[in-house]
Design an enzyme around this catalytic site. Structure first.
Site, PDB file in Angstrom:
ATOM      1  N   VAL A   1     -12.923  21.886 -34.780  1.00  0.00           N
ATOM      2  CA  VAL A   1     -11.649  21.176 -34.599  1.00  0.00           C
ATOM      3  C   VAL A   1     -10.623  22.078 -33.918  1.00  0.00           C
ATOM      4  O   VAL A   1      -9.990  21.691 -32.929  1.00  0.00           O
ATOM      5  CB  VAL A   1     -11.103  20.685 -35.968  1.00  0.00           C
TER       6      VAL A   1
ATOM      7  N   ASP B   1      -8.583  33.228 -34.990  1.00  0.00           N
ATOM      8  CA  ASP B   1      -9.716  33.028 -35.892  1.00  0.00           C
ATOM      9  C   ASP B   1     -10.065  34.370 -36.527  1.00  0.00           C
ATOM     10  O   ASP B   1      -9.928  35.419 -35.891  1.00  0.00           O
ATOM     11  CB  ASP B   1     -10.933  32.462 -35.145  1.00  0.00           C
TER      12      ASP B   1
ATOM     13  N   LYS C   1     -16.557  35.359 -32.527  1.00  0.00           N
ATOM     14  CA  LYS C   1     -16.146  34.134 -31.813  1.00  0.00           C
ATOM     15  C   LYS C   1     -14.979  34.442 -30.884  1.00  0.00           C
ATOM     16  O   LYS C   1     -14.947  34.007 -29.730  1.00  0.00           O
ATOM     17  CB  LYS C   1     -15.696  33.055 -32.812  1.00  0.00           C
TER      18      LYS C   1
ATOM     19  N   GLU D   1      -7.330  14.755 -39.028  1.00  0.00           N
ATOM     20  CA  GLU D   1      -8.023  14.683 -37.747  1.00  0.00           C
ATOM     21  C   GLU D   1      -9.215  13.725 -37.825  1.00  0.00           C
ATOM     22  O   GLU D   1      -9.936  13.718 -38.802  1.00  0.00           O
ATOM     23  CB  GLU D   1      -8.510  16.097 -37.364  1.00  0.00           C
TER      24      GLU D   1
ATOM     25  N   GLU E   1     -17.643  15.026 -33.640  1.00  0.00           N
ATOM     26  CA  GLU E   1     -18.384  16.014 -32.856  1.00  0.00           C
ATOM     27  C   GLU E   1     -19.280  15.278 -31.870  1.00  0.00           C
ATOM     28  O   GLU E   1     -19.811  14.208 -32.174  1.00  0.00           O
ATOM     29  CB  GLU E   1     -19.194  16.918 -33.781  1.00  0.00           C
TER      30      GLU E   1
ATOM     31  N   LYS F   1      -7.382   9.981 -44.224  1.00  0.00           N
ATOM     32  CA  LYS F   1      -8.580  10.688 -43.751  1.00  0.00           C
ATOM     33  C   LYS F   1      -9.773  10.437 -44.674  1.00  0.00           C
ATOM     34  O   LYS F   1     -10.858  10.049 -44.236  1.00  0.00           O
ATOM     35  CB  LYS F   1      -8.275  12.184 -43.659  1.00  0.00           C
TER      36      LYS F   1
ATOM     37  N   ASN G   1     -13.198   8.180 -43.677  1.00  0.00           N
ATOM     38  CA  ASN G   1     -14.563   8.722 -43.675  1.00  0.00           C
ATOM     39  C   ASN G   1     -15.438   8.029 -44.712  1.00  0.00           C
ATOM     40  O   ASN G   1     -16.614   7.751 -44.469  1.00  0.00           O
ATOM     41  CB  ASN G   1     -14.547  10.237 -43.914  1.00  0.00           C
TER      42      ASN G   1
ATOM     43  N   CYS H   1     -18.701  16.548 -42.434  1.00  0.00           N
ATOM     44  CA  CYS H   1     -17.573  15.753 -42.945  1.00  0.00           C
ATOM     45  C   CYS H   1     -17.953  14.654 -43.934  1.00  0.00           C
ATOM     46  O   CYS H   1     -17.487  14.655 -45.064  1.00  0.00           O
ATOM     47  CB  CYS H   1     -16.805  15.154 -41.772  1.00  0.00           C
TER      48      CYS H   1
ATOM     49  N   LYS I   1     -19.328  15.710 -47.503  1.00  0.00           N
ATOM     50  CA  LYS I   1     -18.349  16.466 -48.314  1.00  0.00           C
ATOM     51  C   LYS I   1     -17.109  15.625 -48.612  1.00  0.00           C
ATOM     52  O   LYS I   1     -16.560  15.709 -49.696  1.00  0.00           O
ATOM     53  CB  LYS I   1     -18.004  17.792 -47.634  1.00  0.00           C
TER      54      LYS I   1
HETATM   55  N1  LIG Z   1     -15.911  19.083 -37.522  1.00  0.00           N
HETATM   56  C1  LIG Z   1     -15.413  17.846 -37.460  1.00  0.00           C
HETATM   57  O1  LIG Z   1     -15.972  16.955 -36.809  1.00  0.00           O
HETATM   58  C2  LIG Z   1     -14.132  17.500 -38.172  1.00  0.00           C
HETATM   59  C3  LIG Z   1     -13.485  16.287 -37.872  1.00  0.00           C
HETATM   60  C4  LIG Z   1     -12.300  15.985 -38.542  1.00  0.00           C
HETATM   61  C5  LIG Z   1     -11.789  16.842 -39.507  1.00  0.00           C
HETATM   62  N2  LIG Z   1     -12.458  18.002 -39.791  1.00  0.00           N
HETATM   63  C6  LIG Z   1     -11.871  18.907 -40.782  1.00  0.00           C
HETATM   64  O2  LIG Z   1     -11.273  19.992 -40.059  1.00  0.00           O
HETATM   65  C7  LIG Z   1     -11.420  21.218 -40.806  1.00  0.00           C
HETATM   66  C8  LIG Z   1     -12.138  22.247 -39.938  1.00  0.00           C
HETATM   67  O3  LIG Z   1     -13.455  21.797 -39.702  1.00  0.00           O
HETATM   68  P1  LIG Z   1     -14.399  22.505 -38.623  1.00  0.00           P
HETATM   69  O4  LIG Z   1     -15.642  21.696 -38.556  1.00  0.00           O
HETATM   70  O5  LIG Z   1     -13.628  22.784 -37.393  1.00  0.00           O
HETATM   71  O6  LIG Z   1     -14.700  23.889 -39.369  1.00  0.00           O
HETATM   72  P2  LIG Z   1     -15.358  25.204 -38.746  1.00  0.00           P
HETATM   73  O7  LIG Z   1     -16.043  25.878 -39.877  1.00  0.00           O
HETATM   74  O8  LIG Z   1     -16.109  24.882 -37.510  1.00  0.00           O
HETATM   75  O9  LIG Z   1     -14.083  26.062 -38.281  1.00  0.00           O
HETATM   76  C9  LIG Z   1     -13.214  26.695 -39.171  1.00  0.00           C
HETATM   77  C10 LIG Z   1     -12.790  28.003 -38.519  1.00  0.00           C
HETATM   78  O10 LIG Z   1     -11.763  28.589 -39.325  1.00  0.00           O
HETATM   79  C11 LIG Z   1     -11.945  29.985 -39.297  1.00  0.00           C
HETATM   80  N3  LIG Z   1     -11.182  30.550 -40.430  1.00  0.00           N
HETATM   81  C12 LIG Z   1     -11.492  30.544 -41.752  1.00  0.00           C
HETATM   82  N4  LIG Z   1     -10.515  31.148 -42.468  1.00  0.00           N
HETATM   83  C13 LIG Z   1      -9.559  31.502 -41.572  1.00  0.00           C
HETATM   84  C14 LIG Z   1      -8.292  32.144 -41.703  1.00  0.00           C
HETATM   85  N5  LIG Z   1      -7.810  32.519 -42.905  1.00  0.00           N
HETATM   86  N6  LIG Z   1      -7.579  32.384 -40.582  1.00  0.00           N
HETATM   87  C15 LIG Z   1      -8.046  32.022 -39.363  1.00  0.00           C
HETATM   88  N7  LIG Z   1      -9.242  31.416 -39.186  1.00  0.00           N
HETATM   89  C16 LIG Z   1      -9.980  31.150 -40.281  1.00  0.00           C
HETATM   90  C17 LIG Z   1     -13.434  30.164 -39.364  1.00  0.00           C
HETATM   91  O11 LIG Z   1     -13.840  31.457 -38.914  1.00  0.00           O
HETATM   92  C18 LIG Z   1     -13.912  29.035 -38.443  1.00  0.00           C
HETATM   93  O12 LIG Z   1     -14.076  29.474 -37.102  1.00  0.00           O
HETATM   94  C19 LIG Z   1     -12.152  20.828 -42.084  1.00  0.00           C
HETATM   95  O13 LIG Z   1     -11.218  20.586 -43.097  1.00  0.00           O
HETATM   96  C20 LIG Z   1     -12.881  19.557 -41.716  1.00  0.00           C
HETATM   97  O14 LIG Z   1     -13.144  18.739 -42.821  1.00  0.00           O
HETATM   98  C21 LIG Z   1     -13.599  18.350 -39.134  1.00  0.00           C
END
Ligand SMILES: NC(=O)c1ccc[n+]([C@@H]2O[C@H](COP(=O)([O-])OP(=O)(O)OC[C@H]3O[C@@H](n4cnc5c(N)ncnc54)[C@H](O)[C@@H]3O)[C@@H](O)[C@H]2O)c1
Length: 366
Positions: free
Chosen positions: A13, A32, A37, A153, A157, A206, A210, A262, A265
């Protein structure tokens, strides 16, 4: 043009939004904690597969509108907006684990200067805006102020970039309407309808969305099971149902059940929040139960057709939880592989983009 910090800017995201905001003309610093990364992204290499993402990444870097860092001191002090996009994985009871949000909010608080609008994009338990606000102020300087806006959000994906630029709606929740309006302005070029509400309702939109989509999938999987016994063709049934505008064709594809980072969970988390309030989430429990059955039925069917699976060779086409992504979190294929290996089958797998991720966590397959 606004100065935007994206926390968790290397994730599915966060990264998609970092490149999108840069594309919209803002100055974006994606932060990050994953140094690998950040190093790859700074060189224009995308650590995740998402159609269109790498091109936008490279354009943002070339235009100097996008930079990556692991350092809050670089990302936060000058930011007008800080978007929190860190993960909220399921904890042991199904409740969302908010430790990354907590750490991120504390770090934003420690490094912020003046007034910062903190926008929470992560999927968080209802009421989180309160602890986010408390975490922000815990280590903040006395002249530092925050407005917190919940902005769940809905991107999927595989179509993340398209979804960001063509959203069905923007949901904003805040007790500070002026701050919510400022966040709405960021989205204005996208021309999507905006709903501004209170933080708890925004957070709930949200989970409820879902859970509803997951319910559609479990519904059609249950119908598929009944169709098979009664000699009806579930594909035709789903097609016929989907022609009704009140129902719609989306999320009516029977198969191995839903997976990904998503749906499983978020349905568990919503059920767990209901339990915390001594409520019975009967439908949500059934959705998860039917989903587990949908995973298991793949191996049951193979056993029905092939008999004992010991020594058989089974090929699995597609490992990610859906097409056009390399995300294998809770992918049904992983469950099927595990069951086949336990039954003694030789398992051969392929996937256009997710092979390396599976090879890193499962051995004994070809
Ligand atoms: N993936 C999806 O399709 C999607 C869609 C909608 C909502 N969401 C929600 O969005 C959120 C993120 O999901 P995602 O799939 O992108 O997760 P992800 O695991 O791909 O990304 C999270 C990122 O945060 C970084 N991170 C962790 N702790 C941190 C900190 N203290 N400071 C800076 N960076 C830090 C991690 O290294 C990682 O790169 C979740 O709550 C998820 O439920 C995800």
């Amino acid at each position: 043009m606004a100065a935007i910090a994206v926390i968790g800017g290397g994730g599915y995201v966060g990264l998609a939004y970092a490149v999108a905001f840069a594309e919209l003309g803002h100055a974006v610093t994606a932060l990050d904690v994953d140094a690998e990364k950040v190093a790859a992204l700074s060189e224009g290499r995308c650590p995740i597969f998402e159609p269109g993402l790498e091109q936008l990444l490279q354009r943002g870097l070339e235009n100097d509108r996008l930079r990556f860092t692991t350092d809050y001191h670089v990302a936060i002090p000058d930011a007008d907006f800080a978007f929190i996009c860190v993960g909220t994985p399921a904890g042991p009871s199904g409740r969302a684990d908010v430790r990354y949000i907590l750490t991120a909010a504390q770090a934003v608080g420690r490094h912020a200067r003046g007034h910062t609008i903190v926008v929470n994009k992560s999927t968080v338990p209802i009421g989180s805006v309160q602890f986010v606000t408390e975490s922000l102020t815990e280590f903040a300087g006395t002249d530092t102020t925050f407005s917190v806006v919940s902005n769940p959000e809905f991107l999927a994906e595989g179509t993340a970039i398209h979804d960001i630029f063509h959203p069905d709606r923007i949901i904003l929740g805040s007790d500070d309407v002026a701050a919510a309006d400022r966040v709405a302005e960021l989205y204005e070029p996208l021309g999507a309808p905006v709903l501004i509400t209170d933080p708890r309702s925004a957070e709930m939109v949200k989970y409820a969305s879902n859970a509803f989509l997951a319910t559609k999938i479990s519904f059609i999987n249950e119908v598929a099971m009944i169709c098979e016994s009664l000699g009806a063709d579930v594909s035709a049934v789903a097609q016929g149902m989907g022609m009704d505008k009140r129902i719609g064709p989306q999320f009516l594809r029977p198969g191995a059940g839903f997976g990904g980072s998503c749906f499983p969970k978020d349905v568990r988390a919503l059920g767990s929040m209901a339990r915390d309030m001594n409520l019975d989430a009967t439908l949500l429990n059934a959705v998860l139960e039917i989903n587990a059955v949908a995973h298991a039925r793949i191996v049951d069917k193979l056993t029905r057709h092939l008999g004992d699976l010991q020594g058989t060779s089974i090929a699995i086409l597609g490992l990610a939880f859906k097409p056009d992504t390399d995300d294998i979190r809770e992918a049904p294929a992983l469950y099927v592989i595990e069951q086949l290996l336990a039954a003694g089958a030789n398992v051969r797998v392929t996937d256009p983009v997710a092979l390396d991720r599976v090879a890193a966590i499962i051995s004994g397959i070809t």
